[in-house]
Scaffold this motif. Structure first.
Motif, PDB file in Angstrom:
ATOM      1  N   ARG A 101       0.975  -1.052   0.113  1.00 35.97           N
ATOM      2  CA  ARG A 101      -0.107   0.008  -0.170  1.00 35.97           C
ATOM      3  C   ARG A 101       0.989   1.371  -0.149  1.00 35.97           C
ATOM      4  N   SER A 104       1.964   2.442  -3.793  1.00 37.47           N
ATOM      5  CA  SER A 104       0.877   2.971  -4.774  1.00 37.47           C
ATOM      6  C   SER A 104      -0.547   3.123  -4.397  1.00 37.47           C
ATOM      7  N   GLU A 105      -1.321   3.996  -4.647  1.00 36.49           N
ATOM      8  CA  GLU A 105      -2.694   4.134  -4.324  1.00 36.49           C
ATOM      9  C   GLU A 105      -3.639   3.117  -4.932  1.00 36.49           C
ATOM     10  N   HIS A 106      -3.070   2.641  -5.988  1.00 36.29           N
ATOM     11  CA  HIS A 106      -3.784   1.773  -6.582  1.00 36.29           C
ATOM     12  C   HIS A 106      -3.514   0.136  -5.825  1.00 36.29           C
TER      13      HIS A 106
END
Length: 627
Positions: A101, A104-106
């Motif tokens: 996490r 990346s926010e993805h």
């Protein structure tokens, strides 16, 4: 085209026709990069088109894409701006091999252990509905992970609650059900259409309005429909659990995947999409042996030859070979593994004794209780399991094995640091969570011969559960002993005689203690080194002798310091009212991330230099100054 993709929205600017050449670019990229770094190759080669389709159709991170385990997330990482970080994949302070996490926010869900994605999806769908949002939640799970009990618990709950979410089964091993052709494709489309449910409801209402026989006809029609479903719809099991089933779908056909997502998105409830992919697709060597290429070391692209360090055999190999020898003389021995026969060194055992080798799938809880029942009925089960995966079966170890004092042997692989797999796989907690259990015996060898001796000890032991743990490293290269004798339970070994300070070392830390002793010898410091091969029970006689000799104590373990071996030594002296100077070196109270084992040991201070420095700090001031 790959150079133009920095985030998922860039993908949406491409046409569907562009997807096929982009998929081939991604495969070439992965094959080239992983040939240097190593990593999970075959699973990622198989999921290229499916990941492209997911990011093309959905809007990450608003839509939640949840990857089970995460070792099939490399394509996702490429599409979400991390392509330039692949040279650091699984390296110290580099890009993680799993979902992370903080990267990346993805990356919306972290997991290094399998079968968690469906529960996470349910939680996120519930949170979405509580907060009045409308985003989609998609869980991507593999056929292996679907064998985990937690996945079935989640399927049951999702089907009951009827939350809107998608479960995508990435089936890259075998087809759950055969494709039944045109009828199947027709049913797949009309069942998601707006008119299907309406027509079904209208027919049922019409039948019920027929005087006298309406209810009976409606029930008969429902039973007929349910019966025909098992012939016409491959996913009847998932339908019965409350899902709308789509599939099987060709996981390498992006147009078909996108069409399926569109149809599934119309369903106001849980959807199960069954996708067929080929592990290792696009790389001949990985296609031919997807298991060997699941977690690959660095390799030569053309020949497919793995580049591995030459040296003494891995402890895993020593275990596998010795178990074959033991099984030849004891027909009660049965090997149990939770989906890791290769990683646990049991492939040769399976060839030699196929009926005495049981792979239960990703089901550690089940495996532990099966072992308990086998032991109760007079067999000698050997539960071969990674330290990190044994955590998943803790209740069964406590309740089903230790409590009734059943004679189960635990072969705990990957004990200690594990290198590139990092924080989700570090085997540093089993000492702390096993040594507090009544009836448990826990050992760790200093070299290959001692592992063999511990295996003989366990084979001859019949008084309850017994475990030997060993690291993910090569052995020390000692000459194999011809006669392998058992070790008396609870006895330690003095490796070096010394003065003032006694180092009690567990497993590979014995070698570390000897290296530190060599650094200190020129300074006139003579370490007393003990191979503390039994973590439980402790060698109480030796501990009392050390106290009588007024030694200061330094404990060394590649395990969690809190509640570990050093804590056990401190508890012993406290219980006996003995006041000694005791220092404990081990893994501190945080999760150690990926890198090489050497780098992980350096990070936490488990080096010969740090041990030597700690010893000097423990010396009286006058002695320290002379040193």
């Amino acid at each position: 085209m790959l150079e133009r993709i920095q985030e998922p929205k860039d993908l949406k600017a491409l046409s569907i026709e562009d997807m096929e050449p982009l998929a081939e670019e991604i495969r070439r990229f992965l094959i080239e990069k992983l040939s240097v770094t190593g990593g999970h190759l075959s699973s990622n080669l198989g999921i290229v088109e499916l990941t492209l389709a997911l990011h093309y159709y959905f809007n990450s991170p608003d839509d939640k894409l949840i990857f089970d385990v995460g070792h099939q997330s490399y394509v996702h990482k490429i599409l979400t701006g991390r392509k330039d970080q692949f040279d650091s994949l699984r390296k110290y302070h580099g890009m993680c091999g799993f979902i992370k996490r903080s990267e990346s926010e993805h990356d919306v869900w972290e997991a290094g252990h399998s079968s968690t994605s469906l529960s996470a999806a349910m939680g996120m769908a519930m949170a979405r509905d509580f907060q009045g949002r409308t985003n989609q939640v998609v869980a991507l799970i593999g056929d292996g992970a679907l064998t985990g009990g937690m996945a079935f618990e989640a399927l049951n709950h999702i089907g009951h609650e009827q939350k809107k979410l998608m479960v995508i089964l990435n089936d890259n091993e075998m087809s759950i059900a055969p494709n039944v052709g045109a009828m199947h494709n027709y049913l797949m489309k009309i069942r998601a259409g707006r008119h299907y449910k309406k027509a079904k409801e209208e027919i049922e209402a019409l039948l019920k309005r027929i005087p006298a026989v309406g209810e009976t006809l409606a029930k008969t029609a429902e039973r007929f429909k349910d019966g025909m479903k098992y012939f016409l719809i491959p996913g009847a099991l998932f339908e019965e659990l409350g899902f709308t089933y789509f599939g099987p779908v060709d996981g390498h056909n992006i147009s078909q995947l996108l069409d399926t997502f569109r149809q599934a998105d119309k369903v106001n409830g849980p959807v199960f999409i069954h996708v067929l992919t080929r592990k290792g697709k696009g790389y001949t060597h990985a296609e031919a042996d997807s298991h060997a290429w699941h977690g690959a070391s660095a390799y030569k692209i053309e020949s497919g030859q793995m580049i591995k360090a030459v040296g003494a055999p891995m402890y895993t190999e020593v275990f596998g070979n010795m178990l074959i020898e033991l099984a030849a003389h004891d027909e009660r021995i049965v090997a149990i593994t939770p989906a890791m026969p290769g990683g646990s060194g049991l492939m040769k055992f399976a060839e030699r004794y196929p009926k005495r080798m049981v792979d239960v799938g990703i089901a550690e809880q089940h495996a532990a209780t099966v072992c308990a029942a086998l032991a109760q009925e007079g067999m000698k089960p050997v539960f071969a399991v990674y330290s990190t995966f044994l955590q998943r079966a803790y209740d069964q170890v406590v309740h089903d094995i230790c409590r009734p004092k059943l004679n189960v042997t635990f072969a705990i692989d990957r004990a200690g640091f594990v290198g590139p797999d990092g924080e989700t796989h570090q085997g540093v907690y089993d000492i702390a969570f096993l040594r507090n259990l009544p009836n448990m015996v826990l050992m760790m060898p200093k070299d290959e011969n001692e592992l063999r001796r511990m295996m003989v000890t366990a084979q001859q032991y019949d008084a309850g559960p017994i475990a030997y743990r060993y690291p993910r490293v090569n052995g020390t290269g000692v000459k194999p002993e011809e006669i392998i004798e058992p070790i008396p339970i609870g006895t330690w070994e003095t490796v070096r005689e010394g003065e003032r300070i006694a180092v009690l070392a567990v497993g590979p830390m014995v070698q570390l203690a000897e290296e530190a002793a060599d650094l200190l010898r020129p300074l006139g410091i003579s370490l007393h080194i003990v191979n503390a091969r039994f973590i439980k029970p402790l060698d109480e006689e030796m501990l009392l002798r050390l106290a009588k000799g007024r030694y200061q104590i330094l404990t060394l373990e590649e395990g969690a310091r809190l509640g570990g071996f050093g804590s056990a030594v401190q508890e012993f002296y406290a219980d006996h009212g003995l006041t000694l100077s005791i220092k404990c070196m081990g893994v501190p109270d945080y999760f150690v991330e990926h890198g090489s084992i050497k780098e992980q040991r350096q990070e936490v201070g488990l080096t010969a230099e740090n041990v030597a420095a700690q010893v000097q700090q423990m010396l009286p001031r006058s002695k320290r100054q002379r040193a």
